[in-house]
Scaffold this motif. Structure first.
Motif, PDB file in Angstrom:
ATOM      1  N   GLY A  89      40.216  47.390  49.034  1.00 34.92           N
ATOM      2  CA  GLY A  89      41.591  47.582  49.464  1.00 34.92           C
ATOM      3  C   GLY A  89      41.755  48.989  50.003  1.00 34.92           C
ATOM      4  N   GLU A 102      46.075  43.845  48.620  1.00 40.43           N
ATOM      5  CA  GLU A 102      45.943  43.676  50.068  1.00 40.43           C
ATOM      6  C   GLU A 102      45.442  42.289  50.462  1.00 40.43           C
ATOM      7  OE1 GLU A 102      44.316  45.992  48.376  1.00 40.43           O
ATOM      8  OE2 GLU A 102      44.932  47.980  49.039  1.00 40.43           O
ATOM      9  N   LYS A 140      42.398  41.024  49.180  1.00 41.91           N
ATOM     10  CA  LYS A 140      40.933  41.152  49.270  1.00 41.91           C
ATOM     11  C   LYS A 140      40.239  39.861  48.871  1.00 41.91           C
ATOM     12  CE  LYS A 140      41.468  44.444  46.303  1.00 41.91           C
ATOM     13  NZ  LYS A 140      42.884  44.774  46.343  1.00 41.91           N
ATOM     14  N   HIS A 172      43.489  38.381  41.955  1.00 45.91           N
ATOM     15  CA  HIS A 172      43.032  37.922  43.263  1.00 45.91           C
ATOM     16  C   HIS A 172      43.463  36.479  43.483  1.00 45.91           C
ATOM     17  CE1 HIS A 172      39.684  41.186  43.404  1.00 45.91           C
ATOM     18  NE2 HIS A 172      40.896  41.654  43.556  1.00 45.91           N
ATOM     19  N   GLY A 183      42.920  49.417  44.928  1.00 40.87           N
ATOM     20  CA  GLY A 183      42.750  49.923  46.293  1.00 40.87           C
ATOM     21  C   GLY A 183      42.421  51.400  46.252  1.00 40.87           C
TER      22      GLY A 183
END
Ligand code: IMP
Length: 427
Positions: A8, A14, A16, A41, A225
């Motif tokens: 990230g 983001e 990922k 995630h 990130g």
């Protein structure tokens, strides 16, 4: 390119997992190298949504080996519940899952201390996920940690637990007025965990060295990130690990030279969960609209994410400090309907304009973003698959970001499912 890292480039979240999922097709191994169950995630696979906190998202594909390397802090109950859920949904979990014997274990006192400290801090709380991440990493570097390998020696484990409990109960009871933890119960529970964990535990350092020697494709999946990295992020409002590319060698044991490619993932705007500086945040209407359109609520905690315009100063910082070779821009579709799109291209400070990210959080808090305004687009871009499918102003926006961040943008996502990608590779 046998080894690739996906990380990230902003403050986490983001998307990922999605990029990893796309690249996992050609990977033999998918490896988490830092963080713990603070990560969330989300991957849509075969039409179903999966939210994984610990297990690498490559697990959804048969034939991939998924590794939780020693840089990860392992919350064993969360791992077990993910394994059970994946099995219940028809996924095979066996040799395809590897847990490093060197990984540190998130113990009950880590979660209790994390949550207790947050409560005690009140309005000055850090905004952690409450998963015990910071306290676990703190114990790792103050030689108090318990590693996966320690769980298999009952006497040694007892010694480690007793040493910790003496200190942690003092803190919990005397400083925070909490109930003490029971060493006997924890010892018995973690010995039982060890038996269940054993089939997955391996020397992941040796496993990765062999995989690289054999020319296997290894994909490293970053959590959080770059801007949450304990060294490069907006300290102290960071996470406990190296969520930058440096975390790959330190968190897995592969030599730094063995990392061939780094792919950054950034939203077409910015989000942040928890406390800390955020130069491009501020306009309540924009914040609200991005949050609603982008469904910006935490996967792990459900908290509303703070939102703001794309910050190219921070993006350049991420690119330079990680050797990012290419960037994937996600959630372009969320920007549809804005009359103008702002991108922060520099910071105004009392000392003048700068491109340098201040080291301290108060310093980053004080900068004033210098914006470039670009015309917006109103078209629905969710069906775009090539650059030419995008409206002219969306193409202009992407070209501007590319010029600002200084590396090629290889893919742009325009919706949550797998195929909603504008693939700019090979153009
Ligand atoms: P911790 O990692 O739970 O200690 O939280 C430290 C900071 O990192 C807080 O601001 C969290 O909101 C943030 N954080 C941790 N994990 C994530 C993530 O996966 N996405 C976004 N923010 C995160």
């Amino acid at each position: 390119m046998p080894t690739t890292c996906v990380l990230g480039a902003q403050w986490g979240d983001e998307g990922k997992g999605r990029v990893v999922d796309l690249l996992a097709d050609t990977a033999d191994l998918v490896v988490r190298y830092q963080g713990g169950s603070n990560a969330g995630h989300t991957v849509i696979f075969a039409g179903e949504t999966y939210r994984l906190h610990l297990i690498p998202s490559g697990i959804l594909r048969p034939g991939k080996t998924c590794v939780m390397a020693h840089g990860v802090v392992l919350d064993i109950p969360t791992l077990f519940s993910e394994i059970e859920e994946l099995r219940a949904r028809g996924h095979e979990i066996g040799d395809n899952l590897v847990v490093s014997d060197r990984a540190h274990v998130v113990m009950p006192w880590h979660k209790r201390l994390d949550q207790t400290r947050e409560q005690a801090a009140g309005a000055r709380a850090h905004g952690t996920t409450g998963r015990g991440i910071g306290p676990c990493y703190a114990d790792k570097v103050s030689y108090r940690g318990i590693r996966v390998g320690d769980l298999f020696d009952a006497e040694w484990l007892r010694e480690r637990i007793d040493q910790n409990i003496a200190e942690k109960n003092h803190l919990l009871v005397e400083v925070y007025g909490q109930e003490p933890l029971d060493a006997d119960a924890i010892h018995a529970e973690y010995l039982e965990f060890a038996t269940r964990l054993k089939p997955y535990v391996r020397d992941a350092v040796a496993l990765l060295h062999d995989a690289i020697d054999e020319g296997k494709q290894v994909l490293f999946e970053g959590g959080q990130g770059v801007l949450l990295d304990v060294d490069l992020g907006s300290y102290p409002y960071v996470t406990g690990s190296n969520s930058c590319a440096l975390g790959v060698p330190s968190g897995t044991g592969i030599p730094p030279r063995a990392l061939d490619r780094v792919i950054g993932v950034a939203k077409a705007y910015m989000t942040r969960v928890g406390t800390g500086p955020f130069p491009t945040e501020g306009d309540a209407a924009v914040d609200e609209r991005l949050r609603e359109a982008g469904h910006e609520f935490g996967t792990t905690t459900g908290r509303p994410r703070r939102c703001g315009w794309f910050d190219a100063v921070l993006a350049r910082y991420s690119v330079r400090s990680n050797g990012i070779d290419e960037m994937v821009i996600v959630k372009l579709d969320v920007l549809s309907g804005f009359d103008e799109l702002l991108v922060c291209v520099g910071y105004d400070t009392p000392e003048g304009r700068t491109d340098i990210v201040p080291a301290t959080s108060p310093g980053l808090d004080r900068v004033k973003p210098i914006y470039e305004s670009l015309p917006g687009f109103t078209e629905d871009v969710t069906g775009a698959r090539t650059r030419d499918d995008l409206p002219e102003n969306a193409q202009r926006f992407i070209a501007f970001l590319e010029q600002q961040i200084g590396v090629p943008i290889s893919m742009v996502s325009v919706g949550p499912s797998r195929e909603q990608i504008v693939d700019l590779r090979g153009e």
